[in-house]
Design a protein around this motif. Sequence first.
Motif, PDB file in Angstrom:
ATOM      1  N   ALA A  70     -48.991 -52.518  -9.981  1.00 15.86           N
ATOM      2  CA  ALA A  70     -47.716 -52.796  -8.594  1.00 15.86           C
ATOM      3  C   ALA A  70     -46.851 -53.686  -9.677  1.00 15.86           C
ATOM      4  CB  ALA A  70     -48.968 -53.001  -8.099  1.00 15.86           C
ATOM      5  N   VAL A  71     -46.402 -53.884  -9.096  1.00 16.26           N
ATOM      6  CA  VAL A  71     -45.089 -55.665  -9.245  1.00 16.26           C
ATOM      7  C   VAL A  71     -45.404 -55.665  -8.505  1.00 16.26           C
ATOM      8  CG1 VAL A  71     -42.983 -56.052  -9.975  1.00 16.26           C
ATOM      9  CG2 VAL A  71     -43.674 -53.616 -10.926  1.00 16.26           C
ATOM     10  N   LEU A  72     -45.317 -57.254  -7.425  1.00 16.49           N
ATOM     11  CA  LEU A  72     -45.094 -57.492  -6.784  1.00 16.49           C
ATOM     12  C   LEU A  72     -44.081 -59.028  -6.511  1.00 16.49           C
ATOM     13  CD1 LEU A  72     -48.605 -57.868  -4.909  1.00 16.49           C
ATOM     14  CD2 LEU A  72     -46.896 -55.931  -4.657  1.00 16.49           C
ATOM     15  N   SER A  73     -43.297 -59.273  -5.691  1.00 16.23           N
ATOM     16  CA  SER A  73     -42.189 -59.733  -5.719  1.00 16.23           C
ATOM     17  C   SER A  73     -41.971 -60.859  -4.315  1.00 16.23           C
ATOM     18  CB  SER A  73     -40.650 -59.688  -5.879  1.00 16.23           C
ATOM     19  OG  SER A  73     -39.891 -60.287  -5.883  1.00 16.23           O
ATOM     20  N   THR A  74     -41.519 -62.189  -4.421  1.00 15.94           N
ATOM     21  CA  THR A  74     -41.663 -62.922  -3.613  1.00 15.94           C
ATOM     22  C   THR A  74     -40.007 -62.618  -2.824  1.00 15.94           C
ATOM     23  OG1 THR A  74     -40.649 -64.777  -4.661  1.00 15.94           O
ATOM     24  CG2 THR A  74     -43.172 -64.725  -4.613  1.00 15.94           C
ATOM     25  N   GLY A  75     -39.587 -62.330  -3.547  1.00 17.26           N
ATOM     26  CA  GLY A  75     -38.122 -62.041  -3.419  1.00 17.26           C
ATOM     27  C   GLY A  75     -37.137 -63.553  -3.419  1.00 17.26           C
ATOM     28  N   PRO A  76     -36.395 -63.597  -3.038  1.00 18.64           N
ATOM     29  CA  PRO A  76     -35.389 -64.820  -3.910  1.00 18.64           C
ATOM     30  C   PRO A  76     -35.900 -66.169  -2.831  1.00 18.64           C
ATOM     31  CG  PRO A  76     -33.173 -63.199  -3.289  1.00 18.64           C
ATOM     32  CD  PRO A  76     -35.250 -62.414  -2.844  1.00 18.64           C
ATOM     33  N   ILE A  77     -35.841 -66.743  -2.413  1.00 21.73           N
ATOM     34  CA  ILE A  77     -36.136 -67.849  -2.429  1.00 21.73           C
ATOM     35  C   ILE A  77     -35.396 -69.248  -1.944  1.00 21.73           C
ATOM     36  CG2 ILE A  77     -38.362 -69.904  -1.032  1.00 21.73           C
ATOM     37  CD1 ILE A  77     -40.233 -67.750  -2.624  1.00 21.73           C
ATOM     38  N   GLU A  78     -35.542 -69.551  -0.692  1.00 26.03           N
ATOM     39  CA  GLU A  78     -33.905 -70.726  -0.946  1.00 26.03           C
ATOM     40  C   GLU A  78     -34.953 -72.436  -0.751  1.00 26.03           C
ATOM     41  OE1 GLU A  78     -30.380 -72.060  -0.784  1.00 26.03           O
ATOM     42  OE2 GLU A  78     -30.401 -70.138  -0.790  1.00 26.03           O
ATOM     43  N   ASN A  79     -33.943 -73.586  -1.104  1.00 22.15           N
ATOM     44  CA  ASN A  79     -35.085 -74.374  -1.196  1.00 22.15           C
ATOM     45  C   ASN A  79     -33.736 -74.691  -1.382  1.00 22.15           C
ATOM     46  OD1 ASN A  79     -37.156 -76.290  -1.777  1.00 22.15           O
ATOM     47  ND2 ASN A  79     -37.120 -75.843  -3.851  1.00 22.15           N
ATOM     48  N   SER A  80     -32.588 -75.056  -1.164  1.00 21.46           N
ATOM     49  CA  SER A  80     -31.259 -76.105  -1.090  1.00 21.46           C
ATOM     50  C   SER A  80     -31.961 -77.483  -0.176  1.00 21.46           C
ATOM     51  CB  SER A  80     -30.403 -75.987  -0.200  1.00 21.46           C
ATOM     52  OG  SER A  80     -30.084 -73.979  -0.646  1.00 21.46           O
ATOM     53  N   PRO A  81     -31.648 -78.506  -0.742  1.00 27.30           N
ATOM     54  CA  PRO A  81     -31.781 -79.460  -0.721  1.00 27.30           C
ATOM     55  C   PRO A  81     -31.462 -80.026   1.257  1.00 27.30           C
ATOM     56  CG  PRO A  81     -30.228 -79.358  -2.566  1.00 27.30           C
ATOM     57  CD  PRO A  81     -30.349 -78.379  -1.899  1.00 27.30           C
ATOM     58  N   VAL A  82     -32.162 -80.990   1.605  1.00 32.80           N
ATOM     59  CA  VAL A  82     -31.852 -81.007   2.799  1.00 32.80           C
ATOM     60  C   VAL A  82     -32.216 -82.839   2.695  1.00 32.80           C
ATOM     61  CG1 VAL A  82     -33.074 -81.057   5.185  1.00 32.80           C
ATOM     62  CG2 VAL A  82     -33.150 -79.120   3.441  1.00 32.80           C
ATOM     63  N   SER A  83     -30.944 -83.582   3.168  1.00 34.11           N
ATOM     64  CA  SER A  83     -30.708 -85.049   3.090  1.00 34.11           C
ATOM     65  C   SER A  83     -30.967 -85.359   1.566  1.00 34.11           C
ATOM     66  CB  SER A  83     -31.808 -85.788   3.767  1.00 34.11           C
ATOM     67  OG  SER A  83     -31.867 -85.534   5.213  1.00 34.11           O
ATOM     68  N   GLY A  84     -30.926 -84.395   0.605  1.00 32.51           N
ATOM     69  CA  GLY A  84     -30.594 -84.811  -0.362  1.00 32.51           C
ATOM     70  C   GLY A  84     -31.560 -84.301  -1.137  1.00 32.51           C
ATOM     71  N   ILE A  85     -33.024 -83.677  -0.580  1.00 29.33           N
ATOM     72  CA  ILE A  85     -34.192 -83.440  -1.283  1.00 29.33           C
ATOM     73  C   ILE A  85     -34.730 -82.091  -0.819  1.00 29.33           C
ATOM     74  CG2 ILE A  85     -37.200 -84.740  -1.175  1.00 29.33           C
ATOM     75  CD1 ILE A  85     -35.970 -86.805  -0.102  1.00 29.33           C
ATOM     76  N   ARG A  86     -34.813 -81.267  -2.104  1.00 26.92           N
ATOM     77  CA  ARG A  86     -35.055 -80.000  -1.391  1.00 26.92           C
ATOM     78  C   ARG A  86     -36.769 -80.019  -1.072  1.00 26.92           C
ATOM     79  NH1 ARG A  86     -33.186 -79.460  -6.990  1.00 26.92           N
ATOM     80  NH2 ARG A  86     -31.155 -78.428  -7.163  1.00 26.92           N
ATOM     81  N   PRO A  87     -36.759 -79.317  -0.135  1.00 23.93           N
ATOM     82  CA  PRO A  87     -38.059 -79.057   1.096  1.00 23.93           C
ATOM     83  C   PRO A  87     -39.556 -79.122   0.106  1.00 23.93           C
ATOM     84  CG  PRO A  87     -36.240 -77.897   1.306  1.00 23.93           C
ATOM     85  CD  PRO A  87     -36.181 -78.287   0.552  1.00 23.93           C
ATOM     86  N   ILE A  88     -39.285 -77.621  -1.628  1.00 27.31           N
ATOM     87  CA  ILE A  88     -40.182 -77.596  -2.274  1.00 27.31           C
ATOM     88  C   ILE A  88     -40.032 -78.332  -3.927  1.00 27.31           C
ATOM     89  CG2 ILE A  88     -41.922 -75.179  -3.153  1.00 27.31           C
ATOM     90  CD1 ILE A  88     -42.111 -75.844   0.157  1.00 27.31           C
ATOM     91  N   GLN A  89     -41.093 -78.712  -3.645  1.00 24.49           N
ATOM     92  CA  GLN A  89     -40.852 -79.465  -5.292  1.00 24.49           C
ATOM     93  C   GLN A  89     -42.300 -78.899  -6.060  1.00 24.49           C
ATOM     94  OE1 GLN A  89     -39.309 -82.428  -6.055  1.00 24.49           O
ATOM     95  NE2 GLN A  89     -38.322 -82.223  -4.032  1.00 24.49           N
ATOM     96  N   GLN A  90     -42.627 -78.115  -5.308  1.00 26.98           N
ATOM     97  CA  GLN A  90     -44.093 -77.275  -6.141  1.00 26.98           C
ATOM     98  C   GLN A  90     -43.935 -76.068  -5.458  1.00 26.98           C
ATOM     99  OE1 GLN A  90     -47.565 -79.591  -8.020  1.00 26.98           O
ATOM    100  NE2 GLN A  90     -49.193 -78.380  -6.721  1.00 26.98           N
TER     101      GLN A  90
END
Length: 117
Positions: A2-22
């Motif tokens: 089986a192949v599973l994917s998250t699909g593309p996940i957007e993580n653009s900066p908010v006030s200069g900091i990306r919401p997700i670091q890890q």
Amino acid sequence: MAVLSTGPIENSPVSGIRPIQQVTVKIINRDLVNSSIVLIQGYILNGLRTLYVLEQIALAPNAVVTRNYLANFDAYEFVFTTSGLAEESTDISVWGKNASGTIIDVQRIVADEQLGS
């Protein structure tokens, strides 16, 4: 297999900091007898799809494995290929965390939500 994917996940900066670091990936083999194998591929999506995580994990029966990966990118995607006799008993979840390690609920994907191919 089986192949599973998250699909593309957007993580653009908010006030200069990306919401997700890890990103934390948790894999569970619920089979009490058989093993499974999971190939993890992580991609940076920056105009190109660039592989930055490549790891294969063998899960014993009734085992749980947790892996943490860097995710300080504008966009990323994870693809999981499962195989082995316990393939159907193997579940995967993906959790985005901020710089302090707090789980960000909007960037979490559990087994039932992943895209299959």
